[in-house]
Design a protein around this motif. Structure first.
Motif, short mmCIF file in Angstrom:
data_model
loop_
_atom_site.label_atom_id
_atom_site.label_comp_id
_atom_site.label_asym_id
_atom_site.label_seq_id
_atom_site.Cartn_x
_atom_site.Cartn_y
_atom_site.Cartn_z
N UNK A 10 3.70 3.71 -8.58
CA UNK A 10 2.29 3.35 -8.61
C UNK A 10 1.98 2.16 -7.72
N UNK A 11 2.84 1.15 -7.70
CA UNK A 11 2.53 -0.03 -6.90
C UNK A 11 2.49 0.29 -5.40
N UNK A 12 3.18 1.34 -4.99
CA UNK A 12 3.08 1.81 -3.60
C UNK A 12 1.73 2.49 -3.37
N UNK A 13 1.34 3.38 -4.28
CA UNK A 13 0.06 4.07 -4.15
C UNK A 13 -1.11 3.10 -4.17
N UNK A 14 -0.99 2.05 -4.96
CA UNK A 14 -2.09 1.09 -5.09
C UNK A 14 -2.41 0.40 -3.78
N UNK A 23 -3.26 4.72 1.44
CA UNK A 23 -2.67 5.91 2.05
C UNK A 23 -1.49 5.57 2.96
N UNK A 24 -1.64 4.56 3.81
CA UNK A 24 -0.55 4.24 4.74
C UNK A 24 0.69 3.78 4.01
N UNK A 25 0.51 3.01 2.93
CA UNK A 25 1.65 2.58 2.14
C UNK A 25 2.33 3.79 1.47
N UNK A 26 1.51 4.73 1.01
CA UNK A 26 2.07 5.94 0.40
C UNK A 26 2.87 6.75 1.42
N UNK A 27 2.33 6.85 2.63
CA UNK A 27 3.06 7.57 3.69
C UNK A 27 4.37 6.86 4.01
N UNK A 28 4.35 5.54 4.03
CA UNK A 28 5.58 4.79 4.28
C UNK A 28 6.58 4.99 3.15
N UNK A 36 -6.35 11.10 -4.87
CA UNK A 36 -6.92 11.20 -3.52
C UNK A 36 -5.98 10.56 -2.49
N UNK A 37 -5.36 9.47 -2.85
CA UNK A 37 -4.37 8.84 -1.95
C UNK A 37 -3.21 9.81 -1.71
N UNK A 38 -2.73 10.45 -2.77
CA UNK A 38 -1.62 11.39 -2.62
C UNK A 38 -2.01 12.56 -1.73
N UNK A 39 -3.22 13.09 -1.91
CA UNK A 39 -3.67 14.21 -1.08
C UNK A 39 -3.67 13.83 0.40
#
Length: 424
Positions: free
Chosen positions: A175-179, A182-187, A211-214
């Motif tokens: 979760x702390x990555x998603x928070x 989008x770019x952090x999630x991709x990383x 939405x970030x995950x999508x």
């Protein structure tokens, strides 16, 4: 630009109610969506998304894999740009799968090295935090799912659950990555792939996380999830020019006729819904499973009762029962035999109701919905407006028949009456 000769998203769902669940998420964002029952035999439907509804959640893993791969091949031939393996928001399957084996097989077939696994559906109280699945305020293992007659869920740690089903390394997209966006999630995804993680449980506690995950998974061939992640996909596709949202995507025909409810689920939510219907003094008939096993003409008795009681108002015919009663029946008959008896009986009753003029039918329970849809000879469904999160009205293609296929765990306590009030 959009190409009307191909679909944008191809979804493989492991049961019929789960299929309508994800389809409703797409339709509400303007994506024209058709649900097909099993592998289609005819031409590709005119739609932005096609959801192939299988009955593979509780089958043998090898059978689930074979059916899912056949669905994938059909969707590839239909020109789908991205693929989505949809399972339940409570991540339930048998001890041997089938989430892990199917995900592995789809990744292999697509030549891909990574997919997320995220059953979160916050609008229905399903959230994932630090890899643990919550149902409302309870851990999955403390919820009513621990007593599910076919797929009891006694472990809330989804990394551990999925790792027990797959040969792939399983990681966690926290979760702390998603928070951080989008770019952090991709990383985060890139880091997991670098560590040879092939499947990653993804945390999500809000629609914003979905939405970030999508967005973060936009370039992946495969997404595996409950219906929640689908919330963010239409925006991604519109930004890429793959989709022009249609505000009338959820429009269905007015069909008239009488209405009825069929309930086979024994979940806590459905027990409460049946209780609400009965407490309101509405007509209800409970299936006697022991009498059914003894050869009594239960379906014929229920239809005769409905022919009288259903003249003026909708009726409920149900096999729903509390856990102790379910366990008693299963001990006497065996879980598989009891389930098959009930499914077959309710499917016969549903077919009889439709033959008698019912045109609006609410069906509670994934296994029950699958049996009923097959008994009615429905091959595809147009997806309509949402009744409650995860449950839309649908229309049998080319027929004046509306169906609401409700997952056992979904819907408000007054769901049955609410659903019937929405359509005519």
């Amino acid at each position: 630009m959009t190409d009307p000769s191909r679909i944008t998203l191809g979804v493989i769902a492991d049961d019929f109610t789960g299929a309508t669940d994800v389809a409703s998420m797409l339709v509400r964002s303007g994506m024209r969506t058709v649900q097909v029952i099993g592998i289609p035999q005819g031409p590709t439907p005119a739609a932005d998304a096609v959801v192939v509804a299988l009955k593979s959640r509780t089958t043998a893993a090898a059978d689930a894999v074979a059916a899912s791969l056949a669905a994938l091949r059909w969707l590839q031939d239909a020109g789908a740009r991205q693929f989505y393996f949809k399972y339940c928001s409570t991540f339930d399957s048998t001890a041997a799968g089938n989430i892990g084996p199917v995900a592995d097989a789809l990744l292999d077939a697509l030549g891909s090295d990574f997919a997320i696994a995220c059953p979160a559906f916050p609008e229905n109280g399903r959230t994932v935090f630090r890899g643990h699945l919550f149902v409302g305020d309870q851990l999955l293992s403390d919820s009513g799912m621990r007593n599910h007659p076919l797929t009891p869920m006694t472990d809330s740690n989804l990394v551990r659950v999925l790792q027990s089903q797959t040969r792939s390394a399983v990681g966690l997209l926290r979760y702390d990555t998603l928070a951080r966006g989008v770019e952090a999630a991709r990383s985060g995804i890139a880091a997991l792939r670098a560590d040879d993680v092939r499947l990653a449980i993804a945390d999500a506690v809000s629609n914003d996380d979905l939405r970030v995950l999508a967005q973060a998974c936009a370039d992946l061939p495969l997404i595996t999830a409950g219906s929640g992640v689908a919330l963010g996909l239409p925006v991604v596709y519109a930004e890429r020019g793959w989709l022009v949202p249609d505000q009338r995507a959820a429009t269905l025909d007015s069909v008239g006729g009488s209405a009825a409810v069929i309930s086979g689920s024994c979940s806590s939510a459905t027990n409460a819904q049946v209780g609400d219907w009965v407490a309101a003094g509405r007509p209800a008939w409970q299936i006697d499973v022991q009498a059914l096993a003894g050869g009594a003409p239960v379906a014929e008795q229920a239809l005769a009762w409905a022919a009288v009681e259903g003249r003026q108002q909708p009726v409920l015919i149900y096999a729903t029962a509390e856990p102790a009663q379910v366990q008693q029946v299963q001990s006497a008959l065996g879980a598989d035999r009891a389930g098959q008896l009930v499914e077959h009986c309710l499917a016969r009753i549903a077919a009889g109701l439709v033959d008698g003029g019912v045109r609006r039918l609410v069906i509670a329970g994934g296994e029950t919905s699958g049996a009923v849809v097959q008994a009615l000879g429905v091959s595809s469904l147009r997806i309509g407006a949402t009744i409650d999160p995860g449950v839309p009205w649908t229309q049998a293609e080319g027929r004046p028949l509306l169906l609401a296929l409700k997952s056992g765990n979904f819907g408000s306590v007054d769901f049955f009456a609410k659903a019937l009030d929405l359509v005519d």
